[in-house]
Each structure stands twice: as C-alpha cells, then as structure tokens.
Design a protein around this motif. Structure first.
Motif: not given
Length: 354
Positions: A325-354
């Motif tokens: 596959g590939k290792r994606l990095n969207n630092t540019k998008t975050r900086q330009v848009v001013g956005w951060e995800p609610k779930y910063p990783s799949f592991a955090r999603f499993l910990e917080s939402s299920l």
C-alpha cells in the motif's frame, strides 16, 4: 393544482417542505427536465399515519408549473397556508449528489452549522427519499435545469452507479453557480505508490491509461478542476459496521498480504473535513483525507480481535505476492483547512466509541 377530495385549488410552483411531513403525497411535473422533489409513495402511507403532524409547504422557483396532488386525509386542521411566491435558493444552500452514508453526514453537519440553509439531495432512485425527508433534506431524481443552480455542491456518489461517471460529475458542476464551493469526493487510488512508501497531497498520480478503475476517478477529477472545483481524496472510510475491518471479519480468512499498509478515516471525520473545505470556498485544489495513522492489515485486525467488542474473530491473511500500500500524510490539508479529526486513529476509535 391541489385536489382535496372533490375540490380543486389551483396553484403553481409548490413543493413539500421535508420537515414534519405526514400523509400520502405525489408530485407530477409537466416537464421531466425540471427539478422534481419526490415525496412518500402510496405504499409508504402507513409510516406517515400521524395526522396530528403539521404539514408545511414551501415554494420553489421553476420554469414550468408543477402540479401537486394531495389526498384529503393528508392534511391536518393546523396546516399552514400555501405560498406561491418564488423561493430563491439561499447563499448557503447545499446540493448533495449521492446522499448515501457520507453524503447524509455532510448534509446533517451542514444543517447543524448553518441552520437557516436548505439542503437538497440528488439520488439515482427513490428508495431512500422517505429517510431524506425525515432528515430535513429535499430529495430529487432529476438534474436541475441550467436556471437552477446552487452556491454549494458536493458530489459523493460512487462510480459504480453510472456508466458515465465524468459525465455525471459534469452535470453536477453545471448545477454550481460558482459562488460558494464545489467539492468532489474521490479516493487515494490515483496515487502512484504501491510499496508502502510515503505519499501526500502533491505525490505523483498514475497516468491515464494505466488502470481503468483509476482512469474513471482521474477523468472525473479533471472535470471538477476544470470548473474550478476542489477534489477531496479520501482514505479508507469506516465506522463500526462498515469498512475494511468489517469486511475482513465477515470473511474470516483473506487471501491478501498482512503487511499491506492501510490508511483510514472515519465517516464522521470525512464529513467534517468536507464541510470545512466547502465553507472555505477554495478553488482548484486537491485535498487529502486520512487520520495520519497508517497501519498494516494485520495490525488493524489484531486491534479488532483484542478489543473484544465484535461478535466475530478474524482468523488470518494468507496472501504473499499482492501489491503493498502507501503511507498517507495530510499535514498540508490540515494546515490549510484548519481541521483535525475526531478519531485520530483506528485504535482511538475502538477505545472511545464502541
């Protein structure tokens, strides 16, 4: 013409407002090219049997007269009066082409953040119009005429639903008046990387002609950029019951490489990123949507099994020679848009939402 029992009341340019809808409605437009907002069909009448609900009507500007047939038992004593004055599409209104899982989340978030706006949903069939109406979204089947344009348009429909994807995207672009934003949700498949290497917004893409599946996306993206719209390339979308992890769980054993690197983004985060981009009114840019925490297939399924929150257990991956596959990095998008995800990783999603 509105017919109540045997009494007829002439009117023009009327459509049902989706909020608090009840009863049995059908709309017949005398010009099949006009924007036709469909309401519950007769066989759905039982689900709208609460006659105590108020039926609201709103007008919509059309080039042709629209005839609205309303059964007598659809109306309550508290119904509001009809209005035949033209309703101009507001500066913050949004057209969602393809209001599926992602499109509906975008619609909901847009309505939450801009309560005074109206959201319209363009679909291929009427199967889910009932649900869209309940959400407060105006559903439609037909493309708008050239005179019916929207300040904000987002295209979320997958290429599997049409043989001419780029052509449909062009129709969506023609529905944009150029004032707000036009956003197309693509995927990260075009990036020319299959060795688990790094990749960002500006990484090279495959040339057209390399693979048919990617060609469909690149041609659609080119249409969007031609019109001055923006492209949002999304990593693997997921939520509790949808996504790669769910597919692998159902299969149990999968003939794919365990070390293939995956990139993910939760549906809610993809919707919030899309809304953030739409509100910024960017032009001609390509954005990347991911949680910036790549992980291997094996690691993802280990997390799933270890969480103890799913009824099934994944067994194993057996592939050895399929692409990486590939290792994606969207630092540019975050900086330009001013956005951060609610779930910063799949592991955090499993910990917080299920």
């Amino acid at each position: 013409m509105i017919m109540m029992g045997t009494t007829c009341f002439p009117t023009t340019n009327v459509l049902l407002k989706p909020q608090k809808l009840s009863g049995n409605f059908s709309i017949v437009c005398d010009d099949v090219r006009c924007l036709t907002f469909l309401t519950p069909k007769p066989h759905l009448r039982s689900s709208y049997s609460n006659l105590g609900n108020r039926v609201k009507f709103a007008s919509f500007s059309m080039s042709k007269t629209t005839h609205l047939k309303v059964s007598q038992d659809a109306l309550s004593p508290t119904e509001q009066s009809l209005s035949s004055s033209p309703q101009v599409i507001g500066e913050h209104d949004l057209l969602v082409v393809g209001p599926g899982v992602l499109g509906r989340l975008v619609a909901q978030k847009w309505l939450q953040e801009i309560p005074e706006c109206q959201v319209y949903g363009q679909t291929v069939t009427t199967h889910h119009h009932n649900e869209l109406i309940q959400m407060g979204v105006y559903p439609s089947l037909k493309w708008t005429e050239a005179t019916h344009k929207f300040p904000n348009v987002i295209y979320c429909a997958p290429p599997s639903r049409t043989p001419d994807y780029a052509g449909n995207v062009r129709l969506a672009a023609l529905s944009w008046n150029g004032e707000g934003s036009f956003l197309f949700t693509s995927s990260t498949a075009p990036y020319d990387c299959n060795d688990n290497g790094s990749c960002d917004e500006d990484s090279p893409v495959l040339p057209i002609g390399k693979t048919a599946r990617v060609d469909v996306l690149l041609k659609a993206e080119n249409v969007v950029l031609e019109f001055g719209g923006c492209v949002l390339r999304l990593a693997g979308l997921y939520k509790e019951d949808r996504g790669a992890h769910n597919y692998y769980l159902e299969k149990g054993t999968v003939d794919s490489r365990p070390d293939h690197i995956l990139n993910l983004i939760h549906y809610e985060d993809a919707a919030s990123l899309a809304v953030a981009i739409l509100k910024k009114k960017f032009r001609g840019q390509i954005f990347l949507g991911c949680d910036d925490h790549p992980l291997s297939r094996q690691h993802m399924m280990d997390l799933v099994n270890e969480s103890g929150k799913f009824s099934k257990k994944f067994d194993k991956f057996t592939g050895t020679d399929d692409p990486l596959g590939k290792r994606l990095n969207n630092t540019k998008t975050r900086q330009v848009v001013g956005w951060e995800p609610k779930y910063p990783s799949f592991a955090r999603f499993l910990e917080s939402s299920l």
